[in-house]
Motif scaffolding. Structure first.
Motif, short mmCIF file in Angstrom:
data_model
loop_
_atom_site.label_atom_id
_atom_site.label_comp_id
_atom_site.label_asym_id
_atom_site.label_seq_id
_atom_site.Cartn_x
_atom_site.Cartn_y
_atom_site.Cartn_z
N UNK A 58 0.83 -1.22 0.00
CA UNK A 58 0.00 0.00 0.00
C UNK A 58 0.86 1.26 0.00
N UNK A 59 1.98 1.20 0.72
CA UNK A 59 2.89 2.35 0.73
C UNK A 59 3.49 2.58 -0.65
N UNK A 60 3.81 1.50 -1.35
CA UNK A 60 4.37 1.62 -2.69
C UNK A 60 3.33 2.17 -3.66
N UNK A 61 2.07 1.79 -3.46
CA UNK A 61 0.99 2.32 -4.31
C UNK A 61 0.83 3.81 -4.05
N UNK A 62 0.89 4.19 -2.77
CA UNK A 62 0.69 5.60 -2.42
C UNK A 62 1.79 6.49 -2.98
N UNK A 63 2.99 5.93 -3.15
CA UNK A 63 4.11 6.71 -3.67
C UNK A 63 4.30 6.51 -5.17
#
Length: 257
Positions: free
Chosen positions: A223-228
């Protein structure tokens, strides 16, 4: 290999800990044994894992030396093994069928201490395998400091078993620093039912529950990679999740072995 990397991280954490008394789980000999095993297996492990170990080993050895030397008078380091079958004290008393910790748990009263005695038995001589030429100097220093490590048995209370405490000679033979160590351990052994100081118990509980956290950690990282914007499609997201899952599974399998 994963165990050696984990120990390197533990040593770094211990040296950087902002506490007067730092307790390590296990024996002070364990890092040397694990590092030697990892260095021996270095040609056989995946390149990425070997590279990670090679990047950390020099710093880990310096941290290890700092703990064994214990030169700072405002810091106290000690290792408290949960399980031990050593029989130095029992052998001195010609009671070879008894283990030291079991024997002293029956004999010692609350607050009593036995020791210090040398960690290494007569004739024991640990080896150090140099990972590269840059460690040619620090290796003999570590071996020399290990030969000076002392063992103390201490029973903090009447409902607590005797503890085996391994600590550098600079602490074990200094009454002021030793009293600081024993007082800290006594305050951390007030909970009935525990077999080790409370900080080590909590650290052990956290590590044992890491397996339950892996799926949550995998989702969080994704999810963090998607957000960035590191992942742009559902397909790439699924692929990353699979890679993270495989990496975690491989790491946990190696630690289990």
């Amino acid at each position: 290999m994963a165990g050696a990397i984990m120990l390197a991280m533990e040593l770094e954490l211990a040296v950087k800990a902002p506490h007067d008394v730092v307790l390590l789980d296990g024996s002070l000999l364990t890092p040397l044994i694990r590092f030697n095993q990892a260095i021996t297996k270095l040609p056989d492990v995946p390149h990425e894992l070997g590279k990670l170990f090679s990047e950390r080993i020099a710093g880990a050895l310096h941290d290890y030396r700092e703990i064994l030397a214990a030169r700072r008078t405002d810091r106290v380091f000690a290792a408290v093994p949960k399980y031990t079958s050593r029989r130095e004290i029992a052998s001195m008393l010609n009671l070879k069928n008894y283990e030291d910790r079991a024997l002293l748990s029956m004999v010692l009263e609350s607050g009593e201490v036995v020791g210090p005695i040398n960690l290494l038995r007569p004739g024991e001589s640990p080896n150090f395998i140099e990972p590269d030429k840059s460690t040619a100097v620090i290796g003999p220093e570590i071996l020399s400091l290990i030969r000076e490590v002392n063992v103390i048995y201490y029973r903090p209370s009447e409902y607590f078993p005797a503890l085996r405490i391994e600590t550098p000679a600079a602490i074990a033979k200094n009454k002021s620093r030793l009293s600081v160590l024993l007082d800290a351990i006594r305050h951390q052994c007030n909970a009935p039912g525990l077999m080790e100081p409370y900080p080590l118990y909590m650290a052990d509980r956290m590590v044992r529950h890491l397996g339950c956290m892996l799926p949550v950690l995998r989702r969080t990282v994704t999810q963090e990679m998607v957000a960035t914007n590191a992942i742009t499609t559902n397909a790439s997201r699924d692929a990353v999740e699979r890679k993270i899952s495989q990496a975690m599974h491989a790491n946990s399998s190696e630690q289990g072995s």
